[in-house]
Write a protein that holds these residues in place. Structure first.
Motif, PDB file in Angstrom:
ATOM      1  N   GLU A 142      -7.740   2.056   0.546  1.00 44.53           N
ATOM      2  CA  GLU A 142      -7.258   0.685   0.704  1.00 44.53           C
ATOM      3  C   GLU A 142      -6.232   0.590   1.831  1.00 44.53           C
ATOM      4  N   ALA A 143      -5.352   1.588   1.913  1.00 45.53           N
ATOM      5  CA  ALA A 143      -4.360   1.592   2.988  1.00 45.53           C
ATOM      6  C   ALA A 143      -5.038   1.749   4.352  1.00 45.53           C
ATOM      7  N   ARG A 191       2.306   1.911  -3.364  1.00 48.01           N
ATOM      8  CA  ARG A 191       1.316   2.411  -4.330  1.00 48.01           C
ATOM      9  C   ARG A 191       1.147   3.932  -4.237  1.00 48.01           C
ATOM     10  N   HIS A 203       0.836  -1.201   0.000  1.00 49.86           N
ATOM     11  CA  HIS A 203       0.000   0.000   0.000  1.00 49.86           C
ATOM     12  C   HIS A 203       0.874   1.255   0.000  1.00 49.86           C
TER      13      HIS A 203
END
Length: 556
Positions: A55-56, A16, A13
């Protein structure tokens, strides 16, 4: 899964998002401002400019679930021995309320309430005694919390309270030189009553007070015997307990100096405010829990992103001592290199916490924050409703807060490397009221069509009394408001100046000729960060909306 493995699960993550500009993260998620913000107990906190995505955050919340963080919170409030290295509870929450209602917390709360009644009587007697000054002698947790509260809320009236912590003789000499020993009381605050710095200063003050000093000498300690040996009368000693850590003790009798300055009613309000936040932390799901979210983001910055320090910048003079208080709160709590079992920690522990009051620090270390080689997460703290009658000053303070948060996040590219601001510096903002952006100013409305304009402008002026007046027309639906203007020009002229969008070049001459033109520069490019002010990346309706709705919609 062990701690190191859990952090390693965050690495994909981090990879990203680590090199992705913050403006792209914000633009890619139209609902980010609302999703990354929480409100509780009069606070609105936005994490929208932290370098993480949904998402993280979901991964962080999963880790919290694996560790049974809700259960750990319940055990803390219930009075279980969560301090395993010393075999103690950590029941400072019982000083303020009793949300868990376990046997241990009920007993602690009853004990604290009885002590509070005794302290209230002592406060009334001291305030009615004719004394003019009180010296609170302590260090660390016996000093930083009460010092912060008295400095923030002291105002006018009540006894003048002075704090003495440094054992350097210059500190006590300077203090005593301006006080009358016959009109001064002293409070010695030490849990063990053996702290060298505190007792050294206490002896100097006691001797300076002269004959009858015992009548004006008080103590807050768990060691009543040593306090009596020092000359403190039994009725002048208030208790401390081993289930309250020093850095959490300002809500106990350690706050005697607070009550002497503010009065008993104000001290009770302080307790009630803390209890309100306790109830939020105790009763909220981890997803909506402000304390949990704050902690998870701190773990993310420290371990997933590898950031070593944390700056805290309160844009309110009353909170100027907050960074000092937080230094002990965070760094003493997390300043270890081993786990609770004594094994070496595989993870980075607490960050180095530092900071100062804005806007002073903008002229000291903000150059390094903007252009230095180290990236520093920054907590921006603003207070919406000031306690003074100078709205123009407050407008400048909030404008600077918003401008610096914007500038650190977005930066500004320039071909000259000495004037290039890379951005991506990860600020996050927290405000003590749900109306913080009611004073954020958009620029003058451009007349471009929705098909051509990418950064629409709403219309506003700043009236002579310092309040913002908003236009009735709404910006094109495709656009995001881009409110920027030179702060000094805006304040001096009481108007908001305009940074036009590129599609509005044909309107430049007309705008310059209008009565609203107050800036010397009207081009849409080349603005330095010093000329920037508050900027928002969400659309605002033309009419002034509900401030709470504005907060939820904007990544401060």
């Amino acid at each position: 899964m062990q701690g190191k493995a859990r952090i390693q699960s965050l690495i994909p993550h981090a990879a990203r998002v680590v090199d992705r500009p913050l403006r792209e993260l914000i633009a890619a998620d139209p609902d980010r401002a609302q999703a990354m913000s929480l409100q509780a107990s009069g606070l609105h906190v936005s994490f929208a400019r932290q370098r993480l995505d949904r998402e993280a955050m979901a991964a962080l919340l999963d880790i919290a679930g694996e560790l049974d963080l809700p259960g750990a919170i319940r055990r803390l409030f219930a009075g279980e021995r969560v301090n395993t290295t010393e075999g103690r509870s950590a029941l400072h929450t019982a000083l303020r309320g009793d949300p868990e209602a376990s046997a241990a917390s009920r007993e602690a709360h009853a004990t604290a309430t009885a002590s509070r009644r005794n302290m209230a009587g002592l406060v009334d007697r001291i305030r009615a005694s004719g004394l003019t000054d009180v010296i609170s002698i302590g260090i660390g947790g016996s000093d930083l919390g009460p010092r912060l509260v008295v400095d923030a809320l002291g105002g006018d009236g009540g006894l003048a309270v002075h704090f003495l912590s440094n054992v350097d003789g210059h500190a006590v000499s300077r203090l005593l030189s301006r006080l009358d020993p016959t009109l001064t009381a002293a409070i010695v605050v030490s849990k063990s009553f053996t702290t060298q710095e505190t007792l050294t200063n206490a002896r100097i003050v006691r001797d300076w007070m002269g004959e009858g000093a015992g009548e004006r000498l008080y103590a807050v300690s768990a060691n009543t015997r040593r306090a009596a040996e020092f000359g403190v009368a039994p009725g002048h000693v208030l208790p401390m307990w081993d289930w309250v850590g020093g850095r959490y003790s300002l809500w106990s009798a350690v706050g005697l100096a607070i009550a002497l300055r503010l009065g008993n009613a104000a001290f009770d309000e302080l307790l009630a405010g803390a209890a309100q936040m306790d109830a939020h932390v105790h009763g909220s799901d981890v997803v909506d829990n402000l304390a949990v979210r704050h902690a998870l983001v701190a773990v993310w910055n420290r371990n997933a992103l590898g950031l070593d320090t944390q700056a805290v910048i309160p844009y309110d003079e009353r909170l100027r001592l907050l960074p000092d208080f937080l230094q002990q709160l965070v760094m003493e709590s997390l300043g270890k290199s081993v786990t609770v079992s004594g094994a070496p920690s595989e993870l980075a522990t607490g960050p180095v916490v530092w900071g100062g009051a804005g806007s002073d620090v903008q002229h000291s270390f903000f150059q390094s924050l903007h252009q230095g080689t180290d990236v520093v997460p920054v907590d921006f703290i603003g207070v919406v409703n000031p306690d003074h009658a100078h709205p123009g000053s407050h407008d400048i303070v909030l404008a600077n807060l918003l401008a610096q948060a914007q500038a650190l996040a977005d930066g500004e590219a320039c071909e000259d490397p000495h004037r290039n601001y890379p951005g991506g510096r990860r600020p996050r903002s927290s405000c003590s009221s749900a109306s913080t952006l009611a004073r954020s100013v958009p620029c003058w409305r451009c007349t471009s069509t929705a098909s051509t304009c990418r950064r629409s402008c709403s219309t506003s002026t700043l009236s002579t009394n310092g309040a913002w007046n908003w236009a009735s027309a709404s910006p094109p639906a495709c656009c995001r408001t881009w409110p920027t203007r030179r702060v000094r020009s805006m304040i001096r002229s009481r108007r908001a100046c305009w940074r036009r969008c590129g599609a509005c070049a044909t309107d430049q001459a007309a705008w310059r000729a209008s009565a609203h033109a107050t800036c010397s520069r009207t081009t849409g490019s080349g603005w330095s960060l010093r000329e920037r002010s508050a900027a928002s990346t969400s659309s605002l309706p033309g009419a002034l909306p509900n401030p709470t709705a504005m907060l939820r919609s904007q990544p401060v």
